[in-house]
Design a protein around this motif. Structure first.
Motif, PDB file in Angstrom:
ATOM      1  N   ALA A  62      72.748 -28.363 -20.655  1.00 18.87           N
ATOM      2  CA  ALA A  62      73.423 -29.199 -19.654  1.00 18.87           C
ATOM      3  C   ALA A  62      72.763 -30.569 -19.534  1.00 18.87           C
ATOM      4  CB  ALA A  62      73.428 -28.487 -18.310  1.00 18.87           C
ATOM      5  N   GLU A  63      71.414 -30.546 -19.551  1.00 14.71           N
ATOM      6  CA  GLU A  63      70.707 -31.819 -19.461  1.00 14.71           C
ATOM      7  C   GLU A  63      71.003 -32.697 -20.677  1.00 14.71           C
ATOM      8  OE1 GLU A  63      66.622 -30.968 -18.944  1.00 14.71           O
ATOM      9  OE2 GLU A  63      66.809 -30.375 -16.816  1.00 14.71           O
ATOM     10  N   ALA A  74      76.138 -38.154 -22.225  1.00 17.03           N
ATOM     11  CA  ALA A  74      77.429 -38.650 -21.712  1.00 17.03           C
ATOM     12  C   ALA A  74      77.534 -40.177 -21.720  1.00 17.03           C
ATOM     13  CB  ALA A  74      77.665 -38.103 -20.312  1.00 17.03           C
ATOM     14  N   PRO A  75      76.509 -40.961 -21.294  1.00 15.49           N
ATOM     15  CA  PRO A  75      76.641 -42.428 -21.293  1.00 15.49           C
ATOM     16  C   PRO A  75      76.759 -43.023 -22.698  1.00 15.49           C
ATOM     17  CG  PRO A  75      74.901 -41.718 -19.808  1.00 15.49           C
ATOM     18  CD  PRO A  75      75.288 -40.536 -20.628  1.00 15.49           C
ATOM     19  N   ARG A  87      74.563 -30.210 -30.052  1.00 15.73           N
ATOM     20  CA  ARG A  87      75.227 -29.097 -29.353  1.00 15.73           C
ATOM     21  C   ARG A  87      75.208 -27.837 -30.215  1.00 15.73           C
ATOM     22  NH1 ARG A  87      79.754 -31.313 -28.763  1.00 15.73           N
ATOM     23  NH2 ARG A  87      79.397 -32.194 -26.698  1.00 15.73           N
ATOM     24  N   ARG A  92      70.304 -24.618 -19.219  1.00 14.04           N
ATOM     25  CA  ARG A  92      69.903 -25.808 -18.453  1.00 14.04           C
ATOM     26  C   ARG A  92      69.580 -26.972 -19.372  1.00 14.04           C
ATOM     27  NH1 ARG A  92      65.537 -28.392 -17.020  1.00 14.04           N
ATOM     28  NH2 ARG A  92      64.196 -26.943 -18.168  1.00 14.04           N
ATOM     29  N   ARG A 104      73.712 -32.602 -22.479  1.00 15.53           N
ATOM     30  CA  ARG A 104      75.070 -33.118 -22.326  1.00 15.53           C
ATOM     31  C   ARG A 104      75.110 -34.283 -21.346  1.00 15.53           C
ATOM     32  NH1 ARG A 104      78.299 -27.341 -21.911  1.00 15.53           N
ATOM     33  NH2 ARG A 104      78.328 -26.894 -24.171  1.00 15.53           N
ATOM     34  N   LYS A 105      74.353 -34.088 -20.247  1.00 14.05           N
ATOM     35  CA  LYS A 105      74.319 -35.150 -19.249  1.00 14.05           C
ATOM     36  C   LYS A 105      73.710 -36.427 -19.804  1.00 14.05           C
ATOM     37  CE  LYS A 105      72.741 -36.070 -14.541  1.00 14.05           C
ATOM     38  NZ  LYS A 105      72.000 -35.519 -13.376  1.00 14.05           N
ATOM     39  N   SER A 106      72.627 -36.255 -20.584  1.00 13.81           N
ATOM     40  CA  SER A 106      71.960 -37.414 -21.170  1.00 13.81           C
ATOM     41  C   SER A 106      72.850 -38.090 -22.225  1.00 13.81           C
ATOM     42  CB  SER A 106      70.627 -36.999 -21.800  1.00 13.81           C
ATOM     43  OG  SER A 106      69.785 -36.454 -20.819  1.00 13.81           O
TER      44      SER A 106
END
Length: 415
Positions: A304-305, A311-312, A328, A301, A307-309
């Protein structure tokens, strides 16, 4: 000491009848009151071996006699007559002299066994109506006096006397007017009386006399020679020893089976406890594995967070790409480390649980094997008891050869 049995039954009334031996007189003699035992040089108080003392028995008898009622013509009730039999007594004696009992422990043990068997036999016959059993040891031979009180509303002790009851039943119908027929009817009643008392004597011999090595009848009554009487005494003693040995083997077998069951139960409980412990350890290992899996999910989790953070920020340039790649790799290394640590921590507990479960299964198999072995030993003991019963039957056949009229289950002629 060998010999033959003696037991006698008699019923008494409050008035004493023709003999003059009333209930009060009989109880005075039993209690060794002054003047009631002139035939005894040094009277000693009786020893109560069962039930209530003589004084309490006397009071209970008097109370019940005063309250007893019998039905007369017209359905009316009245007090019972003074000459009605209200107390049944039994006297049993052992052939070992009192002097030998004091000097020989084996003789004392034999008399004690006879006494207990006699009390048990009386209790089986009369139940709660047996009020008192006492022992007198101030005469030549030890003997017991038993006292039975009727429990019916009219206090008919004759109904408890086997001979009297049998005679009354055979003469229940109205007596004929012809004197000869009356005599014949009375002879029929007397035969019924004797047959009933022979049956009682045989019952006492089977339950008390035979196990104690006592003969059913004495030698003079049957006009036996000395050699025949001695042979019968040897056969009775052998039969008593055979019965005693069979009883001892049976008791030993039952005790062995009980001990075996207890041991098997202990083994079973221990195996059950080990299985429970193995299950508990297994559950603990599963809980640890679930905790490791939960930590892994949490790591995923976070990844994933991250990666999400991240991405921009991809569009900001290659500089940010280097930072994201390093993050990573760090998270992946952390995930791998946590998984390996969880698996390494859970592995010993799982192996220990599997080992305990295997040990519990082996112990259960051994317990089943022991049960089978104990069953085989029980069968061997049962075979020994059967052999003892065959010895007993052989002794009975020997008695039948000595006395053709003998049969262990059939009343023998007496008197």
């Amino acid at each position: 000491m060998s010999g033959y049995q003696f037991i006698h039954f008699e019923a008494y009334s409050r008035s004493g009848g023709k003999s003059g031996r009333s209930v009060s007189y009989v109880l005075d003699e039993a209690e060794r009151r002054p003047g009631a035992t002139p035939h005894i040089e040094r009277p000693r108080p009786p020893i109560v071996v069962y039930g209530t003392p003589i004084a309490d028995l006397r009071s209970l008898h008097n109370e019940r006699s005063a309250a007893a009622r019998q039905e007369i013509a017209g359905g009316r009730l009245r007090s019972i007559r003074k000459d009605q039999l209200t107390l049944l007594t039994a006297v049993a004696s052992h052939p070992t002299p009192c002097s030998a009992i004091a000097a020989d422990p084996a003789a004392a043990a034999a008399v004690a066994d006879w006494e207990q068997r006699t009390v048990d036999w009386l209790r089986q016959r009369y139940g709660d109506r047996l009020e008192t059993v006492i022992r007198h040891d101030d005469e030549a031979y030890p003997h017991l006096h038993a006292y039975v009180l009727p429990d019916d509303s009219a206090m008919r002790a004759s109904a408890l006397h086997d001979g009297m009851a049998a005679k009354a039943a055979s003469m229940h119908c109205p007596l004929p007017a012809d004197p000869d027929e009356r005599k014949a009817r009375n002879r029929t009643g007397d035969r019924a009386y004797r047959d009933a008392m022979r049956f009682v004597q045989t019952s006492y011999w089977q339950d008390v006399g035979l196990p104690c090595g006592l003969a059913r009848l004495g030698p003079r009554r049957r006009r036996l020679t000395r050699e025949a009487w001695q042979a019968e005494q040897l056969a009775s003693s052998a039969q008593a020893r055979s019965l005693s040995g069979a009883k001892r083997i049976k008791e030993q077998g039952e005790a062995y089976v009980t001990r075996t069951k207890e041991r098997c139960s202990l083994i079973y409980r221990k195996a059950h406890r080990v299985l429970q412990e193995a299950e508990a350890r297994k559950e603990a290992a599963e809980a640890e594995w679930k905790a490791a899996a939960s930590e892994r999910a949490e790591t995923q989790r976070l990844l994933a967070e991250a990666r999400k953070s991240a991405a921009p920020a991809v569009s900001l340039g290659a500089a940010f790409g280097t930072v994201i790649s390093a993050a990573r790799e760090t998270l992946t290394d952390r995930e791998t480390t946590i998984r390996r640590e969880a698996e390494s921590a859970a592995q010993p507990a799982v192996a220990e649980a599997e080992k305990r479960m295997k040990d519990a299964e082996n112990k259960a198999e051994r317990a089943v094997q022991q049960l089978l072995e104990e069953r085989q030993r029980s069968e061997a003991l049962r075979a020994s008891a059967t052999a003892a019963a065959d010895q007993r039957d052989a002794a009975w056949r020997r008695l039948a050869e000595i006395d053709p009229d003998f049969h262990p289950d059939t009343p023998k002629p007496q008197r």
